[in-house]
Design an enzyme around this catalytic site. Structure first.
Site, short mmCIF file in Angstrom:
data_model
loop_
_atom_site.label_atom_id
_atom_site.label_comp_id
_atom_site.label_asym_id
_atom_site.label_seq_id
_atom_site.Cartn_x
_atom_site.Cartn_y
_atom_site.Cartn_z
N ASP A 91 0.83 -1.20 0.00
CA ASP A 91 0.00 0.00 0.00
C ASP A 91 0.87 1.26 0.00
O ASP A 91 2.01 1.24 0.47
CB ASP A 91 -0.90 0.03 1.24
CG ASP A 91 -2.11 -0.87 1.11
OD1 ASP A 91 -2.48 -1.20 -0.03
OD2 ASP A 91 -2.67 -1.25 2.15
N ARG A 141 -1.14 -0.70 -8.53
CA ARG A 141 -2.54 -0.45 -8.18
C ARG A 141 -2.74 1.06 -8.10
O ARG A 141 -2.08 1.73 -7.31
CB ARG A 141 -2.91 -1.13 -6.85
CG ARG A 141 -4.41 -1.05 -6.57
CD ARG A 141 -4.83 -2.03 -5.47
NE ARG A 141 -4.77 -1.46 -4.14
CZ ARG A 141 -3.92 -1.83 -3.20
NH1 ARG A 141 -3.01 -2.77 -3.43
NH2 ARG A 141 -3.94 -1.28 -2.00
#
Length: 269
Positions: A91, A141
């Site tokens: 992340d 992402r």
């Protein structure tokens, strides 16, 4: 939950809530939890991936501790051969962590290619970061961005964030990215943006199966299923853990607009 999603043609991305652990023992505990999760995914034969925050793994304590913990997870993932395309996601956190996160990602990827990284469309710098990631054939992402950032480093207006997201999606889906073997997961609940990207991709001859859209569990459920039915790759991010309430309150305080979508989905049922 992940099993039910799989039965509907939707994959899952699992993440244990929490960030900014303050000591080595906490970081080791989080690592152990993720190792157990990987075992459960493997034993159940689920089409699931995990996503971790580096500050969960000890980045604030010591970069080397973080890297050791990340390496443990990647090594464990390597022994889960049910899907050779499956990766472990890193992340992206606040802007202060971007350089450290990208450095850790590149270091980890040099040893193990089954790792991907998240980037945030609302940061001005992200276009340059994406150019470098595309050139290296990264797995990326793409999100809009959830943290409160100053206008000096991030687009303050929704329209500008959306335009940045679209440009970055084009880069990550373009011919150069395809030649380099880039995998991109487009994380957004914005159905207008999804339609715009899908229409553009169709004109470029990009098949639906090459487009992967990711959303949060519980939000835009029908859209998730529609995408899967129509041949797109649909993924749901499932967050779990005791840290959910502090996480919710913090995100609400930082960026209230993030929660408006969630509230609409909850009260429209």
């Amino acid at each position: 939950m992940a099993g039910k999603l799989a039965g509907e043609g939707v994959t899952s991305l699992l993440t244990h809530l929490g960030e900014n652990v303050s000591d080595r023992a906490q970081a080791g505990g989080v690592t152990s939890e993720y190792l157990e999760l990987l075992d459960r995914i493997r034993s159940a034969g689920l089409p699931s991936e995990i996503s971790v925050k580096l500050t969960q793994l000890g980045l604030d304590v010591d970069a080397e501790i973080c890297f050791v913990n990340l390496t443990k997870l990647l090594a464990h993932e390597q022994h889960t051969p049910t899907d050779s395309n499956r990766i472990l996601w890193i992340d992206m956190e606040q802007s202060a962590y971007v350089d450290a996160t990208l450095e850790m990602y590149l270091r980890a990827r040099a040893a193990n290619p089954r790792v991907g990284v998240c980037v945030q469309a609302y940061l001005y710098r992200t276009e340059q970061d994406v150019e470098a990631l595309v050139g290296s054939g990264a797995s990326v992402r793409l999100v809009k961005g959830a943290y409160s950032e100053p206008a000096e480093i991030a687009y303050p207006k929704k329209h500008d964030v959306n335009e940045s997201y679209f440009r970055l999606a084009q880069m990550l889906l373009g011919s150069e990215a395809q030649r380099a073997g880039v995998r991109v997961a487009l994380a957004t609940h914005d159905w207008k943006l999804i339609a715009r990207i899908s229409e553009w991709a169709g004109r470029q001859g990009i098949s639906k199966s090459q487009l992967e859209f990711a959303m949060l569990y519980g939000i835009e459920r029908e859209e998730q299923l529609r995408l899967a039915r129509e041949g797109y790759r649909s993924c749901v991010l499932v967050s779990y853990g005791a840290y959910w309430f502090p996480w919710f309150v913090r995100r609400l305080a930082e960026r209230p607009a993030n929660m408006l979508l969630l509230a609409r989905n909850l009260f429209s049922r």
